[in-house]
Design an enzyme around this catalytic site. Structure first.
Site, PDB file in Angstrom:
ATOM      1  N   HIS A  86      -2.258   1.963   3.194  1.00 38.22           N
ATOM      2  CA  HIS A  86      -1.623   1.380   2.020  1.00 38.22           C
ATOM      3  C   HIS A  86      -0.261   2.002   1.745  1.00 38.22           C
ATOM      4  CE1 HIS A  86      -5.206  -0.830   1.079  1.00 38.22           C
ATOM      5  NE2 HIS A  86      -5.919   0.258   0.920  1.00 38.22           N
ATOM      6  N   HIS A 122       3.021  10.061  -2.880  1.00 38.49           N
ATOM      7  CA  HIS A 122       3.065   8.900  -1.997  1.00 38.49           C
ATOM      8  C   HIS A 122       4.125   7.923  -2.496  1.00 38.49           C
ATOM      9  CE1 HIS A 122       0.236   7.756  -5.229  1.00 38.49           C
ATOM     10  NE2 HIS A 122       0.805   6.578  -5.101  1.00 38.49           N
TER      11      HIS A 122
END
Length: 251
Positions: free
Chosen positions: A90, A115
């Site tokens: 992802h 992230h």
């Protein structure tokens, strides 16, 4: 925020700060950013993710107006290196050094990982930025605090350049982070911020997050944004209804 790893508790359950794998995705659930498994259908991923569709404090949001307030300063004490980099299917995620902490009035919160999203998940008065980085922290109580930094195209950022140059290309691949990757250098010089109560931005969308979105963006090179886009051209959840939540602004 982004994660495929196991969540072994129902939505809203206090999250263990030592269990980075428990912060994000519903166990065994498959979700994406488009089509029948995209954001409009995340609430159907499994029972733990129902709040994605019925929650009242979902994130991200478009910050159209804010209230100036006397907010505590963000006291960041992060290590100068990261542990590992993983391509989790992802996003690109970096696990933080164990000694990294954040305090803002209470705490401390421990930095678990950081992230990236492309484009930015949060908007400022309708404007979306090329990217956004999320620094995910957890308190011993289970509460989460996420510092978000908007990323604008401009001069190169050596740390982001190093991440792009060394990130794993294959889903599920984990590598040791280059010692030159210092998460502190992904922050703007000024730490003024917006604050509002919200949620994880991926399943299970748990409404356990104190959002601390930095007002000033950090500049990164166009070429590095394009490099990230080769892996993840779009991994951002659409803006959610603010539902009359007040957004406070420091500074």
């Amino acid at each position: 925020m982004n994660r495929r790893r196991a969540l072994k508790a129902l939505t809203g359950l206090a999250l263990c700060p030592l269990c980075a794998s428990a912060v994000f995705a519903a166990e065994g659930a498959h979700w994406t950013y488009e089509g029948t498994t995209g954001p409009d259908n995340w609430g159907d991923v499994d029972a733990a993710s129902k709040v994605c569709s019925v929650g009242s404090q979902q994130s991200p949001i478009d910050i159209i107006r804010s209230i100036k307030a006397q907010l505590p300063p963000l006291r960041i004490a992060w290590g100068k290196t990261a542990d590992t980099i993983v391509n989790n299917g992802h996003t690109i995620e970096l696990k933080a050094a164990k000694s990294s902490t954040l305090t803002f009035g209470g705490g401390p919160y421990r930095l678990l990982q950081f992230h990236f999203h492309r484009p930015s998940e949060h908007l400022i008065r309708g404007k979306r930025f090329p990217m956004e980085v999320h620094f995910v922290h957890a308190h011993a109580s289970g509460a989460l605090a996420v510092i978000g930094a908007l990323m604008a195209a401009g001069k190169p950022n050596p740390v982001f350049s190093k991440i792009i140059a060394t990130m794993p290309m294959q889903e599920g691949e984990t590598v040791k982070a280059d010692p030159a990757i210092n998460p502190n250098d992904l922050l703007p010089a000024r730490l003024a911020y917006y604050r509002y109560p919200g949620s994880l931005t991926t399943p299970p969308c748990s409404e356990t997050v104190e959002w601390l979105l930095l007002i000033d963006p950090v500049q990164v090179a166009d070429a590095d944004i394009a490099g990230f886009a080769k892996l993840y051209a779009m991994n951002a959840r659409p803006a959610q209804n603010a539902n009359r939540r007040d957004v406070l602004r420091s500074g």
